[in-house]
Design an enzyme around this catalytic site. Structure first.
Site, PDB file in Angstrom:
ATOM      1  N   GLU A   1     -11.109   0.915  -3.997  1.00 22.44           N
ATOM      2  CA  GLU A   1     -10.463   1.306  -2.743  1.00 22.44           C
ATOM      3  C   GLU A   1      -9.214   2.112  -3.064  1.00 22.44           C
ATOM      4  O   GLU A   1      -8.956   2.457  -4.219  1.00 22.44           O
ATOM      5  CB  GLU A   1     -10.102   0.054  -1.926  1.00 22.44           C
TER       6      GLU A   1
ATOM      7  N   ASP B   1       0.818  -1.221   0.000  1.00 19.89           N
ATOM      8  CA  ASP B   1       0.000   0.000   0.000  1.00 19.89           C
ATOM      9  C   ASP B   1       0.846   1.262   0.000  1.00 19.89           C
ATOM     10  O   ASP B   1       0.659   2.160   0.840  1.00 19.89           O
ATOM     11  CB  ASP B   1      -0.943   0.019   1.213  1.00 19.89           C
TER      12      ASP B   1
END
Length: 563
Positions: free
Chosen positions: A195, A14
């Site tokens: 997302e 991420d």
């Protein structure tokens, strides 16, 4: 310098990237590992150095009780008016229910926080709670001076899709809170699982970057643009701007969840997560890593890839020996969940040693005395020396290869019913409903013992020797290292981290029996140097990275179901 991907090897997912002057910074997720968030620094996008883990105080982060693969998700790092801003999610619950055969509804607790600092390596503020409406929050600083918080919207209702789109709400950085109403600005594309939002402004267009497709093999970076921050957004005409789906030649799979940065001369680069599957099992024991690729803005105003995904990766092997002769834990190491490390270990009670205090079982979600570092290569050896005198079978200390509470191998010293010291291997495996396997005990003399784990891709073996001995005594069993991966799991559980190797001490009697570790040595070999083990009972010298070996024959492991 041309970056060699992955730029951050081992569990580093991420990525959020930002440039301040000539300096680049990447923040990555740490999930249940403490301290929270890793920040790496570079001047050339190729060579990266860990410069901090900003969430270090109990007032900033306490993950005791957080389930596996929860905790700190998807931090976002930005810079505005001389100050660094970090937004992150602390996931407290990952419950799941299935209602009447629907895809599944889930009540989950996603708490989004903001911290700031004037220095990337300085003290960060106490957190401000912003919302709990979904995960993957990010800050967008518009050119009119206003800032906006983005996050995915979680819809727990059973007749909905859970991933309900991207919302935006204004953030007052001076007052330290959200203002106004939230706006649903993008519902996503048919790829789904929308997302990881990031927003950029260029030539009057708002460019929204999101992750879609889920974090497995269909993962992707998707972009859309609009003349207005609130939309409507038009999806990229080419589909995903970055993905490895349908590209088996790429050495990097699971490509997605990206973020853009521009060099001082205006060239765009994208940092993104990826996974490198093991060749035989297609499992990613290293977890999700961070890579980077050059991009380009084309004449039609859309972003596109400027280089292909690599077909192979090149690594410089790590050879890192920690002697524990200082007052601080070496930077490669982390522990689990608790913001009170003094309750787990000490570097001063016995100078020259890392002392671990026996706490709960290492499968606990609260107080585990477990200190470990990331596995960063498919082939490595890890060795440590432990001085431990257990009184009974409830006390154990040793070397651990750990993914989470449902999958790990623990080579440990314990005591038998008559008080004799023993070495055993406990394996907790995600097979069937869960298996707990234990090797027969090996009686050992008093004194410090060296323990070793040796990994060759899917192959894992353990060994031990008394201090001062030359030969290693190898346990007879060979283990499947690929079970310590995202892909090998019990049903319904999140698996978003990666394999660690380190030291652990547990005392189920609650007396805190300590174990002292003199050193920890982690050493890798190049992937191309790998040769499959040729001995059923234990590797020979040329099958291992270090040392000589002896063979120790033992009966088969015994198994039981995990309670």
């Amino acid at each position: 310098m041309t970056p060699a991907n992955p730029i951050l090897r081992g569990f580093n997912p991420d990525p959020s990237i930002v440039r301040v002057g000539e300096d680049y910074y990447i923040a990555t997720s740490t999930f249940e590992w403490f301290p929270g968030v890793q920040i790496h620094h570079s001047r050339d996008l190729a060579t990266w150095r860990l410069v901090g883990r900003p969430l270090v105080r109990p007032s900033q982060l306490d993950m005791r009780g957080d389930p596996d693969s929860c905790g700190v998700w998807a931090p976002d790092l930005s810079y505005k008016d001389g100050r660094f801003h970090l937004i992150f999610t602390d996931v407290k619950r990952y419950g799941r229910t299935t209602v009447d055969g629907a895809k599944g509804a889930s009540l989950r607790d996603f708490h989004n926080f903001w911290v700031w600092s004037d220095r990337i390596d300085g003290d960060w503020s106490d957190p401000v709670h912003l919302n709990s409406s979904g995960f993957d929050p990010a800050l967008f600083h518009d050119d009119d001076g206003r800032s906006w918080l983005l996050n995915m919207l979680w819809d727990h209702r059973p007749d909905r899709g859970r991933f309900a789109g991207i919302i935006a709400q204004e953030m007052d950085l001076n007052a330290g809170h959200l203002v106004g109403q939230r706006h649903l600005i993008f519902r996503g594309t048919p790829l789904g699982f929308t997302e990881g939002p990031h927003l950029y402004k260029r030539d009057g267009w708002y460019h929204l970057l999101v992750a879609e497709g889920g974090t497995e093999r269909n993962h992707a970076v998707v972009m859309a643009r609009s003349r207005s921050l609130f939309g409507p957004y038009e999806a990229h005409p080419d589909g995903p701007v970055l993905t490895a789906a349908g590209d088996p030649a790429s050495a990097l799979q699971r490509v997605g969840h990206g973020d853009l940065v521009e060099t001082p001369t205006g060239e765009p680069w994208m940092a993104f997560l990826c996974g490198r599957p093991l060749p035989a099992t297609d499992r990613c024991v290293l977890g999700r890593e961070t890579a980077i690729l050059p991009m380009r803005w084309d004449a039609d105003g859309w972003l596109r890839r400027a280089a292909p995904l690599p077909t192979e990766t090149v690594e410089v092997p790590i050879d890192e020996r920690s002697e524990f002769d200082g007052s601080l834990l070496p930077p490669a190491f982390q522990w689990l969940r608790t913001p009170y490390p003094e309750d787990l270990f000490s570097l001063t009670e016995r100078p020259g040693y890392l002392r671990l205090f026996g706490r709960e079982t290492i499968g606990s979600h609260f107080r585990q005395s477990l200190v470990a570092r990331r596995q960063q290569a498919f082939r490595y050896d890890a060795m440590t020396l432990v001085d431990f005198e257990p009184e009974h079978f409830q006390q154990a200390a040793g070397l651990v290869c750990y993914y989470n509470s449902t999958k790990y191998h623990f080579l440990h010293i314990t005591a038998g019913d008559d008080g004799e010291r023993q070495i055993q291997l406990l394996s907790i495996l995600p097979l069937g409903e869960g298996q707990s396997l234990m090797t027969p005990p090996i009686v050992v003399a008093p004194g410090p013992v060296e323990l070793r784990a040796s990994v060759d891709h899917e192959h894992l073996r353990f060994a031990w020797r008394m201090e001062g001995d030359t030969d290693w005594c190898w346990l007879a069993e060979q283990h499947d290292a690929s079970l310590l991966s995202d892909e090998a799991t019990l049903p319904g559980l999140p698996n978003f981290t990666g394999t660690f190797v380190g030291m652990a001490c547990q005392d189920m009697a609650g007396t805190g029996r300590p174990a002292d570790f003199r050193y920890f040595h982690y050493v890798e070999a190049r992937q191309q140097d790998f040769r499959a083990p040729s001995h059923a009972a234990g590797p020979a010298d040329d099958d291992c990275i270090l040392g000589t070996s002896c063979t120790l024959t033992a009966p088969a492991m015994t198994a039981s179901q995990i309670a």
